[in-house]
Design a protein around this motif. Structure first.
Motif, PDB file in Angstrom:
ATOM      1  N   ALA A  54      76.137  37.062 108.472  1.00 42.13           N
ATOM      2  CA  ALA A  54      75.605  36.610 109.757  1.00 42.13           C
ATOM      3  C   ALA A  54      75.953  37.611 110.853  1.00 42.13           C
ATOM      4  O   ALA A  54      75.154  37.840 111.779  1.00 42.13           O
ATOM      5  CB  ALA A  54      76.157  35.225 110.095  1.00 42.13           C
ATOM      6  N   ALA A  55      77.142  38.217 110.753  1.00 41.80           N
ATOM      7  CA  ALA A  55      77.547  39.206 111.758  1.00 41.80           C
ATOM      8  C   ALA A  55      76.638  40.427 111.719  1.00 41.80           C
ATOM      9  O   ALA A  55      76.283  40.992 112.770  1.00 41.80           O
ATOM     10  CB  ALA A  55      79.000  39.617 111.521  1.00 41.80           C
ATOM     11  N   VAL A  56      76.255  40.857 110.534  1.00 38.52           N
ATOM     12  CA  VAL A  56      75.336  41.994 110.397  1.00 38.52           C
ATOM     13  C   VAL A  56      73.988  41.646 111.011  1.00 38.52           C
ATOM     14  O   VAL A  56      73.391  42.442 111.752  1.00 38.52           O
ATOM     15  CB  VAL A  56      75.168  42.389 108.926  1.00 38.52           C
ATOM     16  CG1 VAL A  56      74.021  43.385 108.750  1.00 38.52           C
ATOM     17  CG2 VAL A  56      76.464  42.971 108.380  1.00 38.52           C
ATOM     18  N   ILE A  57      73.503  40.455 110.731  1.00 32.18           N
ATOM     19  CA  ILE A  57      72.207  40.029 111.266  1.00 32.18           C
ATOM     20  C   ILE A  57      72.263  39.925 112.788  1.00 32.18           C
ATOM     21  O   ILE A  57      71.322  40.326 113.490  1.00 32.18           O
ATOM     22  CB  ILE A  57      71.797  38.689 110.634  1.00 32.18           C
ATOM     23  CG1 ILE A  57      71.492  38.910 109.139  1.00 32.18           C
ATOM     24  CG2 ILE A  57      70.597  38.079 111.337  1.00 32.18           C
ATOM     25  CD1 ILE A  57      71.216  37.653 108.358  1.00 32.18           C
ATOM     26  N   ASP A  58      73.364  39.415 113.319  1.00 36.60           N
ATOM     27  CA  ASP A  58      73.526  39.315 114.774  1.00 36.60           C
ATOM     28  C   ASP A  58      73.544  40.691 115.424  1.00 36.60           C
ATOM     29  O   ASP A  58      73.147  40.842 116.590  1.00 36.60           O
ATOM     30  CB  ASP A  58      74.816  38.567 115.118  1.00 36.60           C
ATOM     31  CG  ASP A  58      74.722  37.086 114.801  1.00 36.60           C
ATOM     32  OD1 ASP A  58      73.586  36.582 114.643  1.00 36.60           O
ATOM     33  OD2 ASP A  58      75.776  36.432 114.696  1.00 36.60           O
ATOM     34  N   ALA A  59      74.012  41.704 114.683  1.00 41.86           N
ATOM     35  CA  ALA A  59      74.110  43.066 115.231  1.00 41.86           C
ATOM     36  C   ALA A  59      72.765  43.782 115.224  1.00 41.86           C
ATOM     37  O   ALA A  59      72.673  44.915 115.695  1.00 41.86           O
ATOM     38  CB  ALA A  59      75.130  43.868 114.429  1.00 41.86           C
ATOM     39  N   ALA A  60      71.736  43.120 114.678  1.00 41.38           N
ATOM     40  CA  ALA A  60      70.405  43.742 114.585  1.00 41.38           C
ATOM     41  C   ALA A  60      69.369  42.834 115.251  1.00 41.38           C
ATOM     42  O   ALA A  60      68.613  42.133 114.563  1.00 41.38           O
ATOM     43  CB  ALA A  60      70.054  43.984 113.124  1.00 41.38           C
ATOM     44  N   PRO A  61      69.301  42.845 116.574  1.00 45.73           N
ATOM     45  CA  PRO A  61      68.420  41.912 117.289  1.00 45.73           C
ATOM     46  C   PRO A  61      66.929  42.125 117.032  1.00 45.73           C
ATOM     47  O   PRO A  61      66.136  41.210 117.251  1.00 45.73           O
ATOM     48  CB  PRO A  61      68.771  42.167 118.762  1.00 45.73           C
ATOM     49  CG  PRO A  61      69.361  43.542 118.792  1.00 45.73           C
ATOM     50  CD  PRO A  61      70.084  43.689 117.495  1.00 45.73           C
ATOM     51  N   ARG A  62      66.528  43.293 116.565  1.00 42.31           N
ATOM     52  CA  ARG A  62      65.101  43.572 116.317  1.00 42.31           C
ATOM     53  C   ARG A  62      64.710  43.390 114.860  1.00 42.31           C
ATOM     54  O   ARG A  62      63.556  43.601 114.498  1.00 42.31           O
ATOM     55  CB  ARG A  62      64.771  44.991 116.772  1.00 42.31           C
ATOM     56  CG  ARG A  62      64.996  45.243 118.260  1.00 42.31           C
ATOM     57  CD  ARG A  62      64.623  46.656 118.647  1.00 42.31           C
ATOM     58  NE  ARG A  62      63.221  46.959 118.332  1.00 42.31           N
ATOM     59  CZ  ARG A  62      62.665  48.162 118.475  1.00 42.31           C
ATOM     60  NH1 ARG A  62      63.418  49.175 118.927  1.00 42.31           N
ATOM     61  NH2 ARG A  62      61.401  48.360 118.193  1.00 42.31           N
ATOM     62  N   LEU A  63      65.643  42.981 114.037  1.00 42.60           N
ATOM     63  CA  LEU A  63      65.406  42.910 112.598  1.00 42.60           C
ATOM     64  C   LEU A  63      64.317  41.887 112.261  1.00 42.60           C
ATOM     65  O   LEU A  63      64.338  40.750 112.735  1.00 42.60           O
ATOM     66  CB  LEU A  63      66.711  42.536 111.880  1.00 42.60           C
ATOM     67  CG  LEU A  63      66.758  42.777 110.368  1.00 42.60           C
ATOM     68  CD1 LEU A  63      66.573  44.253 110.049  1.00 42.60           C
ATOM     69  CD2 LEU A  63      68.094  42.279 109.792  1.00 42.60           C
ATOM     70  N   ARG A  64      63.369  42.316 111.409  1.00 40.48           N
ATOM     71  CA  ARG A  64      62.264  41.437 110.992  1.00 40.48           C
ATOM     72  C   ARG A  64      62.200  41.240 109.484  1.00 40.48           C
ATOM     73  O   ARG A  64      61.598  40.284 108.999  1.00 40.48           O
ATOM     74  CB  ARG A  64      60.928  42.025 111.470  1.00 40.48           C
ATOM     75  CG  ARG A  64      60.809  42.143 112.980  1.00 40.48           C
ATOM     76  CD  ARG A  64      59.643  43.034 113.379  1.00 40.48           C
ATOM     77  NE  ARG A  64      58.392  42.622 112.757  1.00 40.48           N
ATOM     78  CZ  ARG A  64      57.296  43.385 112.723  1.00 40.48           C
ATOM     79  NH1 ARG A  64      57.323  44.596 113.252  1.00 40.48           N
ATOM     80  NH2 ARG A  64      56.194  42.940 112.161  1.00 40.48           N
ATOM     81  N   LEU A  65      62.790  42.157 108.730  1.00 41.62           N
ATOM     82  CA  LEU A  65      62.722  42.071 107.274  1.00 41.62           C
ATOM     83  C   LEU A  65      64.015  42.587 106.654  1.00 41.62           C
ATOM     84  O   LEU A  65      64.516  43.642 107.030  1.00 41.62           O
ATOM     85  CB  LEU A  65      61.547  42.905 106.748  1.00 41.62           C
ATOM     86  CG  LEU A  65      61.488  43.124 105.232  1.00 41.62           C
ATOM     87  CD1 LEU A  65      61.252  41.813 104.493  1.00 41.62           C
ATOM     88  CD2 LEU A  65      60.406  44.148 104.873  1.00 41.62           C
ATOM     89  N   ARG A  82      67.215  32.806 108.183  1.00 41.75           N
ATOM     90  CA  ARG A  82      66.225  31.758 108.461  1.00 41.75           C
ATOM     91  C   ARG A  82      66.253  31.356 109.940  1.00 41.75           C
ATOM     92  O   ARG A  82      65.197  31.131 110.540  1.00 41.75           O
ATOM     93  CB  ARG A  82      66.510  30.558 107.555  1.00 41.75           C
ATOM     94  CG  ARG A  82      65.432  29.484 107.567  1.00 41.75           C
ATOM     95  CD  ARG A  82      65.746  28.372 106.597  1.00 41.75           C
ATOM     96  NE  ARG A  82      65.761  28.862 105.221  1.00 41.75           N
ATOM     97  CZ  ARG A  82      66.853  28.956 104.469  1.00 41.75           C
ATOM     98  NH1 ARG A  82      68.028  28.620 104.965  1.00 41.75           N
ATOM     99  NH2 ARG A  82      66.772  29.397 103.234  1.00 41.75           N
ATOM    100  N   ARG A  83      67.445  31.263 110.492  1.00 39.47           N
ATOM    101  CA  ARG A  83      67.548  30.883 111.910  1.00 39.47           C
ATOM    102  C   ARG A  83      66.865  31.909 112.814  1.00 39.47           C
ATOM    103  O   ARG A  83      66.322  31.545 113.861  1.00 39.47           O
ATOM    104  CB  ARG A  83      69.025  30.730 112.308  1.00 39.47           C
ATOM    105  CG  ARG A  83      69.696  29.486 111.757  1.00 39.47           C
ATOM    106  CD  ARG A  83      71.019  29.241 112.436  1.00 39.47           C
ATOM    107  NE  ARG A  83      71.977  30.305 112.176  1.00 39.47           N
ATOM    108  CZ  ARG A  83      72.845  30.298 111.172  1.00 39.47           C
ATOM    109  NH1 ARG A  83      72.851  29.274 110.312  1.00 39.47           N
ATOM    110  NH2 ARG A  83      73.697  31.289 110.992  1.00 39.47           N
ATOM    111  N   ARG A  84      66.877  33.154 112.403  1.00 39.85           N
ATOM    112  CA  ARG A  84      66.250  34.218 113.197  1.00 39.85           C
ATOM    113  C   ARG A  84      64.789  34.438 112.832  1.00 39.85           C
ATOM    114  O   ARG A  84      64.108  35.244 113.469  1.00 39.85           O
ATOM    115  CB  ARG A  84      67.029  35.520 112.984  1.00 39.85           C
ATOM    116  CG  ARG A  84      68.357  35.599 113.745  1.00 39.85           C
ATOM    117  CD  ARG A  84      68.142  36.194 115.135  1.00 39.85           C
ATOM    118  NE  ARG A  84      67.428  37.447 115.025  1.00 39.85           N
ATOM    119  CZ  ARG A  84      68.004  38.633 114.759  1.00 39.85           C
ATOM    120  NH1 ARG A  84      69.297  38.703 114.582  1.00 39.85           N
ATOM    121  NH2 ARG A  84      67.268  39.725 114.674  1.00 39.85           N
ATOM    122  N   GLY A  85      64.302  33.762 111.803  1.00 43.20           N
ATOM    123  CA  GLY A  85      62.928  33.979 111.355  1.00 43.20           C
ATOM    124  C   GLY A  85      62.731  35.314 110.677  1.00 43.20           C
ATOM    125  O   GLY A  85      61.623  35.877 110.695  1.00 43.20           O
TER     126      GLY A  85
END
Length: 234
Positions: A54-65, A82-85
């Motif tokens: 989750a920390a990695v995902i939070d560090a990538a605000p533009r991530l789509r895939l 999933r929370r970020r779509g």
């Protein structure tokens, strides 16, 4: 579009990536700081083995895939994605042949004591083995082979086994229901034939890793002609 591959890529792989028509940054998987800087404005994360938390995902605000390079998404925080779509994909079957060949390699290496004989050769003793070791050497042909918890390698490995005229004993894990100690069932079946057993498990996150814990290996060791080998990369 910017993609980030977190992997210790070889020079050849880096050249192939550089030739792609996609802005792809390759970051060594041991360099966490560089990875977090690179992924900050990335839209695609090419994931290999390092956990996508989750920390990695939070560090990538533009991530789509998040694209898994391989199979299994057990190292990705799916709830956070999933929370970020964020879409999450893997590549089923991409390493089927590699897993099948590695499993066959471990079978043959075990039966021929390749690692032990390699050590003797490197120590300058050549192939002068103890008389008792010769009784442990053997061929794959005619043996009982138990395949436990593997995925897409069934056809590829099954063809190799059939080519060696072996008896196959398959146990596939149940993903949505309990399966009581499938490795024990394979051991029991092989023990009845008193032939060699090689059990393989893939690294696709199917929950079979614990089958190769010490109690299971100890049970296999009760019979000197039974062996187990795991191909899970974890």
């Amino acid at each position: 579009m910017k993609a980030v591959l977190q992997y210790r890529a070889s020079p050849g792989l880096q050249r192939r990536i550089a030739a792609l028509d996609v802005d792809t940054v390759v970051v060594d998987e041991t360099d966490t700081d560089a990875f977090l800087r690179a992924v900050h404005d990335a839209e695609v994360l090419l994931h290999v083995l390092e956990p996508v938390t989750a920390a990695v995902i939070d560090a990538a605000p533009r991530l789509r895939l998040i694209q898994k390079i391989g199979i299994g998404v057990n190292t990705i925080d799916l709830d956070a994605a999933r929370r970020r779509g964020i879409a999450v994909c893997d590549m089923p079957g991409t390493n089927t042949q590699a897993v099948a060949e590695m499993t066959l390699l471990l079978m043959l290496a075990t039966l021929r004591r390749v690692a032990q004989l390699d050590g003797l050769t490197r120590a300058g003793r050549g192939w002068s083995i103890e008389p008792g070791m010769a009784d442990d050497l053997g061929e794959l042909a005619g043996r009982t082979v138990g395949l436990v918890g593997f995925g897409g390698g069934r056809a590829a490995l099954g063809a190799d086994i059939a080519g060696d005229r072996c008896h196959g004993n398959l146990h596939q894990p149940a993903r949505r229901r309990g399966l009581a100690d499938p490795l024990r069932a394979v051991l029991r079946n092989a023990a009845a034939r008193r032939r060699a057993l090689t059990a393989s498990a893939s690294g696709d996150g199917d929950g079979t890793d614990h089958w190769f814990g010490c109690p299971r290996r100890d049970e296999a060791r009760q019979h000197s002609d039974q062996h187990s080998a795991g191909t899970s990369r974890r």
